[in-house]
Design an enzyme around this catalytic site. Structure first.
Site, short mmCIF file in Angstrom:
data_model
loop_
_atom_site.label_atom_id
_atom_site.label_comp_id
_atom_site.label_asym_id
_atom_site.label_seq_id
_atom_site.Cartn_x
_atom_site.Cartn_y
_atom_site.Cartn_z
N ASN A 111 11.44 -28.32 -9.73
CA ASN A 111 12.36 -27.69 -10.65
C ASN A 111 11.86 -27.78 -12.08
OD1 ASN A 111 14.56 -26.72 -12.03
ND2 ASN A 111 16.07 -27.75 -10.76
N ASP A 112 11.95 -28.95 -12.65
CA ASP A 112 11.60 -29.10 -14.07
C ASP A 112 10.14 -28.73 -14.36
OD1 ASP A 112 14.15 -29.99 -14.53
OD2 ASP A 112 13.62 -32.09 -14.17
#
Lengths: 479, 95
Positions: free
Chosen positions: A405-406
């Site tokens: 995600n990040d």
């Protein structure tokens, strides 16, 4: 220190042991030789410990005449008590949970350094020579005990047994604790300075160690889980130094050299890690990452993500030329690395070129994801670093993002208010198509929304990584 | 050992430590951290000596705890590093 410890065979063994530890560490810093590096270091350690056992009865004999055998048994017992649980947990714990285990094993070394200092000070031996001895003993104990307390907190956080509580007035509390630790450090160096307090040396030193421990706990408490690698690495360096310092106190060159080398190597490694995560060292230690993230996540209006069926996603990849896989922690949590490798091998059989793009902090720690992929049998020549692969995304037909995600969040490039702004990311959004396997619509580890998931060329395949990949394999068999 | 000899040892060891990790690839960061964590497990030698020389219940108790912790450091550090590094093999090596 007793004359028996200057015996030639003992010193020669320590010399060889130290040499093996250094060479082992050197080998561990290159992928080609890393695997047997630990073996070299292990042999060095065995030699050092074994030869110490041989000489211990002679040392104890001077302290407790006639009872040295008993003491040897006690030491052997202590080694067994420490070794069995460490061996058992080290073998049994899944590789996804390795970072927290490293944190705890590391912390134990700091506690041991503190214990050595304590024994040397309780007995008065640390005070018998020049002032340099108590200074070094006490500073080593401060580093060791603080790092021990902090490592336990790091372990609890990574194990998700503890969050990042927002302690009101934490800077004030930490300030008071630091001052207390500093005062106790000075008092412990020369207990005569505080003779007016009528504290026995035993009590003084014990309070000093306990306060150092609490300081470590409090300093680490507010730091977010995502920053734990830098924290653990810092403690690793501190403990290395502590070991080196206590080595000076007990006049053991093997400890001095091995400890100092770890102190220096660990410091540099901390900087390298912080750089890989684009976090400055000071920022990690003195700002609450979690605080910023929580507020940033709150805003933002509802937008839609494009969903895609698993079968369509599988077909899309089967008919592409270049696929780049971006694995994240979600993949590891779902234990889907093995299935993923199976899928990739099927794609390769169809003539698709597949590469793995591993972000430095994918997983829970720099390099963690590479280990997890390697466990599944992915050869490391298919695994590419951020710098190596980032320009390839523009030529990739599909970027398959799994549980990451990040590390693919474009906000890191554009959004100055984002807590991850400035972190180098994998340019997955530049691929012609982005497929994201994700369990739900939630936010990532840092707690922020990901722009990529709403992109026009992005399709979400919702589901558990293990399940989705299994279905993809099934679908590919039918294509 | 005089203060200055110790200082020189510190100096050289620090430079050696710096050089060892100066060019380490990111994929090895975690295993190397774990490996250097094992190396400072040499603290076990000091802990054993401290317990060997301990007098009285307090010293023996703290010394005992020290040996237990140091062993945990050394053994846990070895096993975890070994398990991580075991994973590093290239295509050619695969039988």
């Amino acid at each position: 220190m007793s004359h028996i410890l200057t015996a030639f065979p003992l010193q020669a063994s320590y010399f060889i042991a130290t040499l093996l530890l250094i060479l082992g560490l050197k080998r561990m810093s290159s992928p080609r030789t890393a695997r047997n590096g630990i073996l070299w270091a292990g042999v060095g350690m065995l030699i050092a410990v074994a030869v110490t056992f041989v000489y211990i009865p002679g040392v104890s004999e001077l302290i407790i005449p006639g009872n040295s055998g008993q003491r040897l048994v006690l030491i052997f017992f202590a080694v067994a008590v420490g070794a069995v649980p460490a061996w058992w947990t080290g073998r049994r714990v899944p590789l996804t949970e390795m970072p927290q285990m490293v944190a705890i094993y590391n912390g134990l070394g700091g506690g041991a350094a503190g214990a050595i200092a304590a024994v040397e000070m309780y007995s008065g031996r640390a005070y018998s020579g020049s002032l340099a001895f108590p200074i070094i003993a006490v500073i080593g104990a401060l580093f060791g005990a603080t790092a021990f307390g902090g490592s336990v907190v790091a372990f609890l956080k990574l194990q998700s047994w503890m969050g990042s509580p927002r302690i009101p007035g934490r800077h004030f509390i930490n300030g008071i604790l630091s001052l207390a630790a500093l005062a106790l450090t000075l008092a412990s160096i020369h207990p005569d300075w505080v003779s007016g307090l009528n504290l026995s040396v035993d009590v003084l030193i014990s309070i000093f160690l306990v306060v150092s421990l609490i300081l470590g706990i409090f300093v680490t408490l507010p730091i977010g889980g995502a920053d734990m690698p830098v924290v653990i690495s810092t403690y690793n360096a501190c403990i290395g130094l502590a070991v080196g310092f206590e080595g000076f106190v007990v006049q053991n060159p093997a400890m001095i050299i091995a400890g100092t080398i770890v102190g220096a190597a660990g410091s540099l490694l901390t900087v390298l890690m912080a750089r890989a995560m684009n976090r400055s060292f000071l920022n990690v230690w003195f700002s609450g990452f979690g605080d910023v993230a929580a507020t940033a996540a709150a805003g933002g209006e509802a937008r839609t993500m494009n969903a895609m069926e698993v079968r369509d996603a599988a077909a899309t990849m089967a008919y592409s030329e270049n696929v780049i896989v971006v694995p994240g922690y979600g993949l590891a949590v779902a234990q889907a690395q093995h299935k993923l490798w199976e899928l990739v091998q099927m794609l390769q059989a169809k003539g698709v070129k597949v590469k793995f793009a591993v972000h430095p902090v994918a997983g829970r720690m720099p390099g963690h994801m590479s280990v997890l992929l390697a466990e599944a049998g992915v050869p490391y020549d298919l695994i590419y670093d951020l710098e190596e692969i980032n320009s390839d995304f523009a030529n990739a037909d599909v970027a398959l993002v799994i549980g990451a995600n990040d590390v693919v969040n474009p906000a890191a490039r554009s959004d100055k208010s984002s807590p991850i702004y400035g972190m180098p990311i994998l340019n997955a959004d530049q691929a012609r198509q982005v497929l994201v396997i994700k369990r739900g619509k939630g936010v990532g580890f840092s707690g922020i929304e990901n722009e990529l998931f709403f992109g026009p060329n992005t399709h979400m395949v919702f589901g558990d990584a293990q399940g989705v990949i299994t279905q993809m394999i099934q679908a590919l068999k039918e294509v | 050992m005089t203060g200055f000899v110790a200082l020189y040892i510190f100096l050289i060891a620090a430079i050696a430590g710096y050089e060892i990790v100066a060019r380490v690839p990111v994929i090895l960061h975690t295993p190397l951290m774990s490996g250097s964590n094992f190396v400072h497990g040499i603290v076990l030698v000091g802990a054993m000596l401290a317990l060997a020389e301990a007098r009285g219940p307090l010293e023996v108790f703290v010394g005992f705890v020290g040996v237990v912790m140091a062993t945990g450091n050394a053994v846990g550090g070895y096993v975890s590093t070994e398990r991580m590094l075991e994973m590093f093999h290239s295509k050619k090596e695969k039988a």
